[in-house]
Enzyme design. Structure first.
Site, short mmCIF file in Angstrom:
data_model
loop_
_atom_site.label_atom_id
_atom_site.label_comp_id
_atom_site.label_asym_id
_atom_site.label_seq_id
_atom_site.Cartn_x
_atom_site.Cartn_y
_atom_site.Cartn_z
N SER A 1 -1.71 -0.26 -8.34
CA SER A 1 -1.17 0.86 -9.14
C SER A 1 -1.47 0.82 -10.64
CB SER A 1 0.33 0.96 -8.95
OG SER A 1 0.59 1.47 -7.67
N SER B 1 0.19 4.16 -8.17
CA SER B 1 1.37 4.92 -8.53
C SER B 1 1.51 5.18 -10.02
CB SER B 1 2.61 4.19 -8.02
OG SER B 1 2.75 2.95 -8.70
N LYS C 1 5.93 2.77 -18.05
CA LYS C 1 6.12 3.34 -16.71
C LYS C 1 7.61 3.40 -16.39
CE LYS C 1 4.33 2.67 -11.97
NZ LYS C 1 3.55 1.76 -11.10
N1 GLN Z 1 -0.96 2.58 -3.45
C1 GLN Z 1 -0.30 1.37 -3.08
C2 GLN Z 1 0.95 1.71 -2.31
O1 GLN Z 1 1.17 2.85 -2.10
C3 GLN Z 1 -0.03 0.53 -4.29
C4 GLN Z 1 1.24 0.84 -4.96
C5 GLN Z 1 1.51 -0.04 -6.16
O2 GLN Z 1 0.69 -0.85 -6.57
N2 GLN Z 1 2.71 0.10 -6.68
O3 GLN Z 1 1.70 0.88 -1.92
#
Ligand code: GLN
Length: 504
Positions: free
Chosen positions: A183, A159, A84
């Site tokens: 994410s 994400s 990532k």
């Molecule tokens: N969807 C969650 C957010 O927008 C989780 C993001 C993540 O785990 N990086 O914060």
């Protein structure tokens, strides 16, 4: 080679590792197969922000040369992996999906990346993500969205949608994700793959660009539970470069996955969280989840209901804690030290250059959270917002502690719905935030959690994920129960769920 070169992209990481060790295939062949796959599909999927064909082939040749000399190498030596784009890796840009870091090449490797290299793994490139890991669809990437390999009009989750889509599109057998609120798990659920958020502090965050430092955790993305365990074992373990890293032995997740594959869960107690079992799920998600629980019971697990009364407040608390920490962490992107600088023409003050660079460099979701977080931390509001949220966090952790006094693992659906359509929620932050309603409690409490495929929803034929959660430093329980459930479901289906995805 008999199998045909692309056949190698269908192999699990475990199978590749054994075939490489036996010198039945070379790392160069395996790497070439994946690079060709990426070339064939990634214009449609857009899992990668950057592909390092040259570096990958060089790493593969180093592994092949070492094996030719008779060196004993780790099992995953020569196996490709995608990373990532929030982890620093020398030689390639790290953008975090943001314009503000366009073209920035880090001068050092993240500890996770260093461990992948030390294991002889082949780094294919960097995967797409929502800007600074804020989002649940990968649509907040400044470089365009990733598409779900099951249906290119749908989101791959976020994400870390790029890492999940790389694995789901057979472009990489393994990938690294990060999970601050879901994410890793939410993209795994909507792409029919396996994703694990290890215990907070189990995997070093040195070189991981911080979103919310009290929540962030890196972990494995894979197509099978056993493969996730192999990658978990490579990246986990104490690192003195990360002060939040836990200095304790890593639970033997590989052995746990092997034991789980025997599909016997007698003596294991599984808790159904009443508050994560409401009406908020799509019918197909509910059906597959209920079936998965029946399968666990059929394997001998004792299934009981547990109550976590503060979970309904977890999402609200998260969306105060995360922006607060993010507003502080993202202050370092000021147009002075990294990446984009706007207005540096001698006519603007330093303050103006900072303001212009941040205005031009951050996308709308990052700006929204920076403003929310700054507000929540400001004098007069700190106690009412940030302070209250921290109290809720403590209550959520206490709920888990009470549940784990009764059961070994708790289960829930991973996401309320299957993959939604691109564009459907991108202008509705609240709807987007709700995608993580079931994953956020584990981050607030710092415990370990996994998502694995539970089947496909009747209404749209798209993958559904089931989530397992275990106490901090009991990550091995996820692998035992996950591998058992996977074995039972795969026996029923006759193949991995991902093999039902329409061919790209
Ligand atoms: N969807 C969650 C957010 O927008 C989780 C993001 C993540 O785990 N990086 O914060």
């Amino acid at each position: 080679m008999d199998a045909g070169v692309h056949e190698l992209t269908r192999w699990s990481a475990a199978r590749l590792g054994h075939a490489l060790a036996a010198r039945e295939v070379s790392a160069a062949e395996v790497t070439t197969a994946h690079l060709e796959r990426i070339a064939a599909v990634d214009d449609r999927v857009h899992a990668f922000l950057c592909v390092d064909a040259e570096g990958a082939l060089a790493a593969a040749e180093t592994v092949d040369a070492a094996r030719a000399r008779g060196d004993q190498l780790p099992l995953l030596a020569g196996v490709p992996v995608a990373v990532k784009d929030v982890l620093a890796q020398t030689g390639l840009p790290t953008t975090c999906g943001s314009r503000i870091l366009r073209g920035w090449v880090p001068p050092y490797d993240a500890t996770v990346v260093r461990r992948l290299r030390a294991a002889g793994m082949v780094l294919l490139g960097k995967t797409n993500m929502d800007e600074f890991a804020m989002g649940s669809s990968t649509e907040h990437s400044a470089y365009g969205p990733t598409h779900n390999p099951w249906d290119l009009d749908r989101i791959p989750g976020g994400s870390g949608g790029g890492s999940a889509a790389a694995v789901a599109s057979w472009s990489a057998p393994l990938a690294i994700g990060t999970d601050t609120g879901g994410s890793i798990r939410q993209p795994a659920a909507v792409t029919g793959t396996v994703g694990v958020k290890p215990t907070y502090g189990a995997v070093s965050r040195y070189g991981l660009v911080a979103l919310a430092s009290s929540l962030d955790q890196a972990g494995p993305c894979a197509r099978t539970v056993a493969d996730a365990a192999l990658l978990h074992a490579v990246i986990a373990g104490h690192d003195r470069l990360d002060s939040t890293s836990i200095d304790a032995p890593v639970p033997d997740v590989v052995a746990a996955a092997r034991r789980g594959a025997e599909a016997d869960l007698r003596g294991v107690r599984v808790g159904l969280v009443r508050e994560l079992d409401g009406d908020g799920y799509a019918p197909g998600v509910r059906t597959r989840f209920t079936e998965a629980v029946e399968v666990l019971a059929g394997l001998g697990a004792e299934v009981v209901e547990v109550s976590c009364p503060h979970f309904p407040y977890a999402l609200a608390a998260y969306y105060l804690i995360l922006p607060s920490e993010a507003s502080s962490n993202l202050a370092r992107f000021d147009g002075m030290r990294f990446g984009l600088r706007d207005g540096d023409d001698g006519t603007h003050s330093a303050e103006e250059v900072m303001a212009r660079s941040r205005a031009a460099g951050f996308g709308p979701e990052a700006k929204r959270r920076i403003m929310l977080g700054t507000y929540a931390l400001s004098t007069g509001y700190y106690d009412a917002y940030y302070g209250q949220a921290q109290k809720v966090r403590t209550l959520v952790a206490a709920d888990f502690a009470a549940a784990f006094a009764q059961v070994d693992v708790v289960v829930s659906p991973t996401t309320p719905t299957t993959a939604f359509r691109l564009g459907e929620k991108v202008d509705d932050p609240m709807a987007m935030y709700l995608s993580d309603i079931a994953t956020i409690p584990a981050n607030l409490a710092g415990i370990a959690a996994m998502s694995l495929p539970a089947g496909r929803a009747e209404e749209d034929g798209l993958p559904v994920g089931v989530q397992l959660m275990a106490p901090a430093m009991a990550d091995d329980r996820l692998y035992r129960v996950g591998a058992a459930l996977e074995a039972a479901l795969v026996a029923r289906w006759g193949h991995l769920l991902i093999e039902e995805a329409p061919a790209l």
